[in-house]
Design an enzyme around this catalytic site. Structure first.
Site, PDB file in Angstrom:
ATOM      1  N   LYS A   9       0.820  -1.213   0.000  1.00 19.01           N
ATOM      2  CA  LYS A   9       0.000   0.000   0.000  1.00 19.01           C
ATOM      3  C   LYS A   9       0.854   1.262   0.000  1.00 19.01           C
ATOM      4  O   LYS A   9       0.369   2.346  -0.358  1.00 19.01           O
ATOM      5  CB  LYS A   9      -0.946   0.015   1.200  1.00 19.01           C
ATOM      6  CG  LYS A   9      -1.765  -1.263   1.385  1.00 19.01           C
ATOM      7  CD  LYS A   9      -2.574  -1.633   0.174  1.00 19.01           C
ATOM      8  CE  LYS A   9      -3.386  -2.900   0.450  1.00 19.01           C
ATOM      9  NZ  LYS A   9      -4.122  -3.354  -0.737  1.00 19.01           N
ATOM     10  N   TYR A  29     -12.558 -14.476   3.704  1.00 20.06           N
ATOM     11  CA  TYR A  29     -11.498 -13.479   3.807  1.00 20.06           C
ATOM     12  C   TYR A  29     -10.860 -13.548   5.197  1.00 20.06           C
ATOM     13  O   TYR A  29     -11.556 -13.627   6.209  1.00 20.06           O
ATOM     14  CB  TYR A  29     -12.061 -12.065   3.590  1.00 20.06           C
ATOM     15  CG  TYR A  29     -11.054 -10.981   3.940  1.00 20.06           C
ATOM     16  CD1 TYR A  29     -10.056 -10.635   3.046  1.00 20.06           C
ATOM     17  CD2 TYR A  29     -11.084 -10.360   5.180  1.00 20.06           C
ATOM     18  CE1 TYR A  29      -9.108  -9.667   3.368  1.00 20.06           C
ATOM     19  CE2 TYR A  29     -10.143  -9.391   5.515  1.00 20.06           C
ATOM     20  CZ  TYR A  29      -9.166  -9.057   4.614  1.00 20.06           C
ATOM     21  OH  TYR A  29      -8.221  -8.113   4.938  1.00 20.06           O
ATOM     22  N   TYR A  71      -3.044 -12.487   2.955  1.00 18.02           N
ATOM     23  CA  TYR A  71      -2.793 -12.144   1.553  1.00 18.02           C
ATOM     24  C   TYR A  71      -1.660 -12.963   0.936  1.00 18.02           C
ATOM     25  O   TYR A  71      -1.890 -13.842   0.113  1.00 18.02           O
ATOM     26  CB  TYR A  71      -2.478 -10.646   1.428  1.00 18.02           C
ATOM     27  CG  TYR A  71      -3.633  -9.754   1.748  1.00 18.02           C
ATOM     28  CD1 TYR A  71      -4.602  -9.452   0.792  1.00 18.02           C
ATOM     29  CD2 TYR A  71      -3.781  -9.200   3.019  1.00 18.02           C
ATOM     30  CE1 TYR A  71      -5.682  -8.639   1.088  1.00 18.02           C
ATOM     31  CE2 TYR A  71      -4.854  -8.380   3.326  1.00 18.02           C
ATOM     32  CZ  TYR A  71      -5.799  -8.107   2.355  1.00 18.02           C
ATOM     33  OH  TYR A  71      -6.868  -7.305   2.655  1.00 18.02           O
TER      34      TYR A  71
END
Length: 333
Positions: free
Chosen positions: A44, A259, A285
């Site tokens: 990010k 998730y 992730y």
């Protein structure tokens, strides 16, 4: 686009020699975007350099964003705000089932608070977009000038950070005299994959950007990636068909039951990377993405016949403490 410097770039690109031998397919490399340096790093940071550049060019003094309780994105927004001297408000949803109490107080959420962010925890089924919009309205009424950052920083502006990242990867591989046949990544909110696809299209590259879903099905991933691609194309004044030259690939086989919930393949990937290469992935992730990489590069996989494949490490090890089951028992024989 204006930028605000936040990361240590270029990030390292290193060979995974033992993993390559283990898989028996193409040469496998790892792009260490976990080493961007912003509060334990992560992908990010590249998006936030462009997003904060835009925010500060507009004279904004407050960042508002959202994510799950253990959002890597939220942690990096909090850190970026600290570096830039901006206030940060985060709306974090309790969206991952069956976790222990520490999940809501340790790991990334602990770091968000340490970094000075105002954290609002909401139920997992909340409309976080609406809550962030209302928060922006309330803060503006109090005299602040807020800047809204979407989930994962995944809009057209954020995607530009990964268009340039693709050029960085391609340049590094060229300097090593290595072909680049595919880039594999974990994909969730879609902005990183959109940016890589845009960069690949601009360089007229003919390989594969291979996304491994951490949660969304193909239709949702297509919607998210397409939206970010179209917005980025508009910012650059490009026809949308240019950015969409690179086919969208999203492998759904490794997203697990939910998730933020790993499965056996995730645990095996985490252990393999750690014990074969000393690389720490994360259960949300990069662990799922690496599981997809291993399968794609093994015999019978879609990338088995490639020469060199780069895995993009998007970071996330800061959340490891709230997954105490990782490493507790041996997965590999």
């Amino acid at each position: 686009m204006p930028r605000f410097s936040l990361g240590h770039m270029p990030t390292p690109l290193q060979p995974l020699q033992r993993i390559t031998s283990y898989v028996g397919g193409p040469r496998i490399w790892i792009k260490r975007d976990d080493c961007t340096g912003l509060a334990t790093g992560g992908n990010k940071t590249r998006k936030l350099e462009v997003l904060l550049g835009d925010a500060m060019a507009q004279g904004c003094d407050t960042l508002i964003s959202q994510g799950a309780l253990q959002s890597n994105h939220a942690r990096q927004v909090a850190a970026a705000g600290a570096v830039a001297g901006l206030k940060v408000h985060l709306v974090l949803s309790d969206a991952v089932p069956d976790r222990q109490a520490d999940y809501a107080r340790l790991g990334n959420i602990q770091l968000c608070r340490l970094l000075g962010a105002h954290v609002q925890v909401v139920p997992g089924d909340s409309d976080s977009d609406a809550l962030c919009a209302q928060l922006a309205q309330d803060l503006a009424g109090q005299g602040a000038k807020p800047y809204l950052i979407p989930m994962g920083g995944s809009n057209g502006i954020g995607a530009l950070g990964y268009a340039s990242a693709f050029a960085e990867i391609a340049t590094q591989m060229h300097a090593l005299g290595e072909p680049l046949d595919a880039v594999v990544l974990a994909t969730g909110s879609g902005g990183t994959q959109a940016g890589l696809m845009l960069g690949a299209a601009l360089m007229q590259w003919s390989g594969q950007i291979y996304g491994v879903s951490v949660s969304p099905d193909y239709a949702l991933a297509e919607k998210r990636v397409g939206k970010a691609l179209d917005e980025a194309s508009a910012l650059l004044g490009l026809p949308t068909e240019v950015a969409r030259r690179v086919p969208l690939i999203v492998d759904e086989a490794f997203k697990g039951p939910h998730y933020g919930v790993p499965n056996a393949a995730t645990y095996q990937a985490l252990e393999l990377a750690a014990r074969q290469e000393g690389v720490l992935l994360d259960p949300v992730y990069s662990g799922k993405g690496f599981a997809g990489l291993l399968a794609a590069c093994a015999a019978g996989g879609l990338l088995h016949g490639a020469r060199s494949v780069v895995f993009l490490h998007t970071g996330g090890a800061a959340a490891m403490s709230v997954y105490p089951e990782v490493g507790a028992t041996a997965i590999l024989a």
